[in-house]
Design a protein around this motif. Structure first.
Motif, PDB file in Angstrom:
ATOM      1  N   GLN A  16       0.863  -1.180   0.000  1.00 25.75           N
ATOM      2  CA  GLN A  16       0.000   0.000   0.000  1.00 25.75           C
ATOM      3  C   GLN A  16       0.895   1.224   0.000  1.00 25.75           C
ATOM      4  O   GLN A  16       2.033   1.170   0.469  1.00 25.75           O
ATOM      5  CB  GLN A  16      -0.876   0.009   1.257  1.00 25.75           C
ATOM      6  CG  GLN A  16      -1.884  -1.111   1.322  1.00 25.75           C
ATOM      7  CD  GLN A  16      -3.098  -0.855   0.459  1.00 25.75           C
ATOM      8  OE1 GLN A  16      -3.251   0.219  -0.099  1.00 25.75           O
ATOM      9  NE2 GLN A  16      -3.960  -1.857   0.361  1.00 25.75           N
ATOM     10  N   TYR A  62      -1.273   1.597   7.164  1.00 28.91           N
ATOM     11  CA  TYR A  62      -1.458   0.156   7.015  1.00 28.91           C
ATOM     12  C   TYR A  62      -0.480  -0.650   7.872  1.00 28.91           C
ATOM     13  O   TYR A  62      -0.350  -1.849   7.694  1.00 28.91           O
ATOM     14  CB  TYR A  62      -1.296  -0.241   5.544  1.00 28.91           C
ATOM     15  CG  TYR A  62      -2.479   0.122   4.704  1.00 28.91           C
ATOM     16  CD1 TYR A  62      -3.519  -0.782   4.513  1.00 28.91           C
ATOM     17  CD2 TYR A  62      -2.589   1.378   4.129  1.00 28.91           C
ATOM     18  CE1 TYR A  62      -4.624  -0.453   3.760  1.00 28.91           C
ATOM     19  CE2 TYR A  62      -3.693   1.719   3.365  1.00 28.91           C
ATOM     20  CZ  TYR A  62      -4.699   0.805   3.192  1.00 28.91           C
ATOM     21  OH  TYR A  62      -5.795   1.129   2.443  1.00 28.91           O
ATOM     22  N   ARG A 108      -9.556   1.763   4.732  1.00 26.37           N
ATOM     23  CA  ARG A 108      -8.786   0.577   4.340  1.00 26.37           C
ATOM     24  C   ARG A 108      -9.683  -0.600   3.971  1.00 26.37           C
ATOM     25  O   ARG A 108     -10.652  -0.885   4.671  1.00 26.37           O
ATOM     26  CB  ARG A 108      -7.883   0.146   5.515  1.00 26.37           C
ATOM     27  CG  ARG A 108      -6.892   1.226   5.909  1.00 26.37           C
ATOM     28  CD  ARG A 108      -6.077   0.811   7.081  1.00 26.37           C
ATOM     29  NE  ARG A 108      -6.897   0.547   8.261  1.00 26.37           N
ATOM     30  CZ  ARG A 108      -6.396   0.418   9.465  1.00 26.37           C
ATOM     31  NH1 ARG A 108      -5.104   0.485   9.647  1.00 26.37           N
ATOM     32  NH2 ARG A 108      -7.189   0.192  10.484  1.00 26.37           N
TER      33      ARG A 108
END
Lengths: 149, 335, 501
Positions: A29, A35, C188
């Motif tokens: 990512q 993340y 996400r």
């Protein structure tokens, strides 16, 4: 014995594949900071799944597989998923009635068609009514409304 | 045979006429069923709790059994929390019908700031929403722990100048009023603080009480309740507040932080809601917010109320939009 | 001893009536999957607008107490925990029910809830000031280590393979990261709109337990009139249950102490109190292998812990306005609406309302036990329901319960998909409990880790390892892992020895 061993190895491989997929989507990512946690967790899953694969390969595990009678189960899965897709158009209570009716009718052990129908209709109506009283009258939860109600 | 089909036609015509009559009457008699109000924050939070208070009178009847506001139809709160309000508001503009029966609570500057910072992800902005009325305004206050060495804003600014990026400031989340206030303070005082977003106003307050962060921006109402354990240094508003008359504004202290971070809460509808319906709401809702019982409950709960009419809110939204677009222009995401 | 003066208020007819109805209603709501204590209290707040402050708080308190205990009923009888707090209860409660000991399990559940609950409220009465100070010491670093401690117990609640338990737990942690990054606001893994906002813990909880149960029920429903599979239900006298329950001092002590301690920590919530207590009891037991197969100690520890949490979770709420659990957060709204500001005023200016409320919690614990034991008698009816009817009932409750959490059809969808996948995963040796625990702990771990890093700046190492609480919790984590490794090696050795003979 061979077949069981092969099946378990296949399952362990599948788990490794799923873990690899999780790792791929978490690690590659742009914004690594955001993340960070999922990437660490996915790496852990991957390591654990490889460990599990190794243990299966060396036959260190006990067999903990159980069979599932999918032949009897697929209708309820279809009915439930179909029901959820209908909630927005039919409304919560009509959908509930329909789902209960179908589940009740399909799985009823009753042989006689008429009794089977009467029983499932009354069960569906009873549960729907109980839900209506509990959620719409007593607790005042706003549920999607649609067909008839 | 003939008579039967004629009867059918007759009743069909009657039904159609009846239906269209009902449709006409629907606007005249709006509302004729309960109205839902989407709150984009969880049950029990400040927005939820105030929304429940200010809408509690809508279903009430007076002594003679006559409806007071909105034909006696209740307003029902529906909580859709998530992502600092984005989930609830996104769903609202995407899925609600513009018929006046589905309203939502707004938080300014939160939703405006989000629409500026995330222009793609966020589906709402001041152009697809219609304000109805404002019920409250909760200014942000700068707080430090009772045992903190900072006794004034100046102490904090001096320390921050000597130690850049060392002063930690807690707040309820990203791009909410507290964050805006911190950005303004940094800009106005020429310092660099480190903003720590937490899961909500109460959590942010806990960080200050427990000494986890050096300072914090928080809701006036929450800080007011914990004033025994805090030092409230300044208030980010144009005037001092009735709850805390001794706390100076930033402007008084010579720091150019205005009221852009004040958390306004009110009710809005979707763009495209029929004009007559909007008129009914714009007429009745502010009156309901000013109801004696509502005001008393708000006062008891330590929630500063500020009732504003539709025109006032429209103006306030436009001003905030212009100011925030400028302040946040460096923070744009996902473009 | 001020609290004794206000017992009279609790027994005033109007208040007492509200207490009784609140308790019964709470037990029933708690037994409904999805209507967690937090939901139940939130849904009832509007009803308190018309009541006087004491009465409304009595109602909310009674509902809080009773829903926590009531959640065990559906857990024990149908294997669906009513709320996250009851996950640990079902690990041994449902196996007991399957062996025909449902009534007995429910007895232990309510008796232990009562004992734990009373200890919790007594702590609230006598130790509020020091506990409030303790609560404030838990910042991001401390909460991060508490969450890690929770992660270390994942391995031991799985039942079956440790590696598979760990995988399930880690997948749970990963699932919790779907949606917005709690600190940085980045979205996400939201590949469909249904996932916007992430996976709600309660939606997941219902799905992971209820849907596999439905599939098991319909899978086993034969064509003849078959009933839910229970061994012949043995009746068990309440007094015998009492005597046995009180003799289990170790499980009760561990449960009450762990529950009270976790209750005080703001943000940790009662969701993990039961699981931590269960895990500790299992590790300290002479025969850990009996757990998960219907060991009464498991039920006793879990239930005494999750009710012991109720009183202490109110400590930071009443003194600082900081709720110790999600339910206490909603209760804060109830206090404010009545003009009661948390803080010292509560015990001076509003002493009458506050003490009446706290006393009602004590009396409420007793009523909860009495009504609970009465309900336990009727549990026999559940075992007489035909399988297909039971499956239908579980579906309806799961759907409505999930929907009402956030009024979202997407949640229902997520619940169904997760549940169906879980069923197939459970067939190949993965269990639901570690997955749910991972999901619960994920947000707690990540949020506190990121916040701690932001606060600490350059010296993250020093921040996370400083202070006595951090050190104690870290040692506990290490011990917990060491024990798991040690006990698994012991098990393997024993199995080898068996195979050798």
């Amino acid at each position: 014995m061979r077949i069981v061993f092969g099946r378990r190895l296949a399952v362990a491989l599948l788990v490794v594949l799923v873990a690899g997929l999780l790792f791929k989507v978490s690690y590659f990512q742009e914004n690594l900071e955001a993340y960070l946690f999922p990437a660490v967790v996915a790496a852990t899953v991957l390591c654990l799944s490889l460990l599990s694969l190794a243990r299966e390969a060396f036959d260190l595990c006990i067999d903990d597989f159980q069979p599932f009678p999918i032949g009897r189960q697929w209708p309820v899965i279809v009915i439930m998923i179909g029901g959820v897709l209908l909630i927005d158009t039919l409304g919560m209570y009509s959908t509930t009635f329909l789902v209960l009716l179908l589940v009740g009718y399909w799985y009823s052990p009753e042989e006689a068609l008429r009794r089977r129908l009467v029983q499932s209709v009354s069960m569906a109506a009873g549960f729907s009514l109980a839900m209506y009283v509990l959620f719409s009258i007593l607790l005042n939860v706003q549920v999607p409304r649609g067909f008839l109600i | 045979m003939m008579s039967k089909s004629r009867a059918l036609t007759k009743s069909l015509v009657a039904a159609v006429v009846g239906l269209s009559f009902c449709a006409g009457a629907a606007i005249a008699e709006y509302p004729d069923r309960p109205i839902t109000v989407v709150v984009s924050y969880g049950a029990g939070g400040a927005t939820d709790f105030q929304a429940r208070i200010v809408t509690m009178m809508s279903g009430m009847e007076d002594k003679d059994g006559k409806p007071v506001y909105l034909n006696g139809q209740p307003m029902v709160i529906v909580n859709r929390p998530g992502a600092g309000g984005q989930v609830g508001w996104n769903k609202y503009v995407e899925q609600a019908k513009p018929d006046g029966y589905e309203l939502a609570a707004y938080n300014v500057p939160h939703f405006i700031a989000q629409s500026i910072v995330f222009p793609k992800k966020v589906k709402y902005n001041i152009d697809n929403l219609e304000p109805i009325a404002n019920w409250g305004a909760d200014p942000a206050v700068l707080i430090v722990n009772k045992d903190s060495p900072f006794n004034s804003v100046q102490d904090l600014v001096d320390y921050a100048k000597a130690n850049p990026e060392k002063v930690t400031v807690s707040g309820a989340g990203l791009y909410v009023g507290h964050h805006i206030a911190d950005l303004q303070l940094d800009k106005a005082a020429g310092i660099k603080t480190k903003y720590v977003p937490s899961g909500g106003g109460v959590k942010a307050l806990q960080f200050v009480l427990g000494g986890q962060t050096m300072a914090g921006f928080n809701n006036l109402s929450d800080a007011y309740r914990s004033r025994d354990r805090l030092k409230i240094l300044a208030i980010a508003d144009l005037e001092r507040n009735e709850f805390l008359p001794d706390v100076p504004t930033f402007k008084e202290l010579g720091i150019d932080v205005d009221d852009s971070s004040v958390n306004f809460r009110g009710i809005m509808a979707l763009k495209g809601t029929p004009e007559p319906v909007i008129q009914v709401l714009a007429d009745k809702v502010p009156a309901m917010f000013k109801d004696k019982k509502v005001v008393a409950k708000m006062q008891e709960g330590g929630s500063p109320s500020r009732v504003m009419t539709r025109e006032q809110v429209q103006k306030m939204w436009k001003e905030r939009q212009a100011y925030l677009a400028d302040l946040l222009k460096d923070l744009r995401k996902d473009e | 001893m001020e609290f004794i003066h206000y017992f009279g208020e609790v027994f005033a007819p109007a208040n007492f009536l509200i207490l009784v109805f609140g308790t019964i209603g709470g037990l029933l709501l708690g037994a409904t999957p999805g209507l967690s204590p937090t939901m139940a209290v939130a849904l009832l707040i509007p009803f308190t607008f018309q009541m006087d402050p004491a009465a409304s708080l009595i109602m909310l308190g009674a509902v809080y107490t009773a829903t926590v205990a009531g959640g065990a009923v559906s857990g024990i009888l149908v294997n669906i925990p009513g709320a996250p707090a009851n996950i640990a209860t079902i690990l041994d409660g449902h196996p007991m029910a399957k062996k025909g000991r449902a009534t007995e399990a429910l007895h232990y559940c309510f008796i232990s809830s009562f004992i734990g609950g009373v200890i919790g409220v007594l702590l609230l009465i006598f130790f509020t000031p020091p506990l409030a100070e303790l609560a404030l010491r838990f910042g991001p670093a401390e909460l991060f280590w508490i969450a890690i401690f929770g992660v270390t117990i994942i391995a031991s609640i799985g039942g079956g393979s440790v590696v598979k338990g760990l995988i399930a737990g880690a997948v749970g942690l990963w699932l919790s990261t779907i949606g917005y990054n709690p600190v940085l606001g980045e979205e996400r893994f939201v590949f469909t709109d249904h996932l916007a906002g992430g996976i709600h813990v309660i939606a997941a909880l219902i799905g992971l337990f209820a849907i596999p149960e439905v599939l098991t029920l319909v899978g086993g429903a034969a064509t003849s009139r078959s009933k839910v599979e229970y061994a012949e239900l043995s009746t068990h006298s309440v007094w015998r249950s009492f005597a046995y329950n009180i003799s289990r001092v170790k499980a009760l002590t561990i449960g009450s102490v762990v529950g009270s301690f976790i209750g005080v920590i703001p943000g940790a919530g009662g969701q993990i109190a039961g699981l931590v207590a269960y895990d500790q009891t299992k590790k300290m037991s002479r025969d850990p292998s009996a757990f998960g197969k219907g060991e009464p100690d498991g039920v006793i520890a879990a239930e005494s812990a999750n009710n012991a949490m109720v009183g202490p979770s109110l400590v930071p709420l009443l003194t600082l306005g900081i709720p110790g659990s999600p339910t206490a957060a909603v209760l804060l709204g109830g206090l404010l609406i009545n003009g009661l500001f948390p803080g010292p005023d509560l015990f001076t200016v509003h002493a009458k309302v506050t003490w009446t409320f706290i006393d009602s919690l004590l009396v409420g614990q007793l009523l909860m036990m009495i009504f609970g034991l009465m309900i336990a008698r009727y549990s026999v009816f559940v075992t007489r329901v035909p399988k297909h009817t039971m499956a239908a009932a579980v579906i309806v409750l799961a759907v409505f319960g999930t929907y009402s959490v956030q009024n979202s059809v997407s949640d229902v969808m997520v619940m169904l998909v997760l549940g169906t996948l879980m069923y197939f995963a459970s067939r190949i040796g993965f269990s639901a409990a570690p997955l749910v625990l991972g999901l619960i702990l994920g947000q707690l771990t990540e949020t506190n880790f990121l916040q701690g890093r932001m606060i600490a700046g350059d010296d993250a190492w020093g921040y996370f390892f400083a202070g006595p609480i951090n050190k104690i919790v870290i040692v506990m984590c290490v011990l917990s892992v060491a024990y798991s490794v040690y006990s698994e090696r012991g098990q393997i050795r024993r199995r080898r020895a068996q195979e050798a003979t």
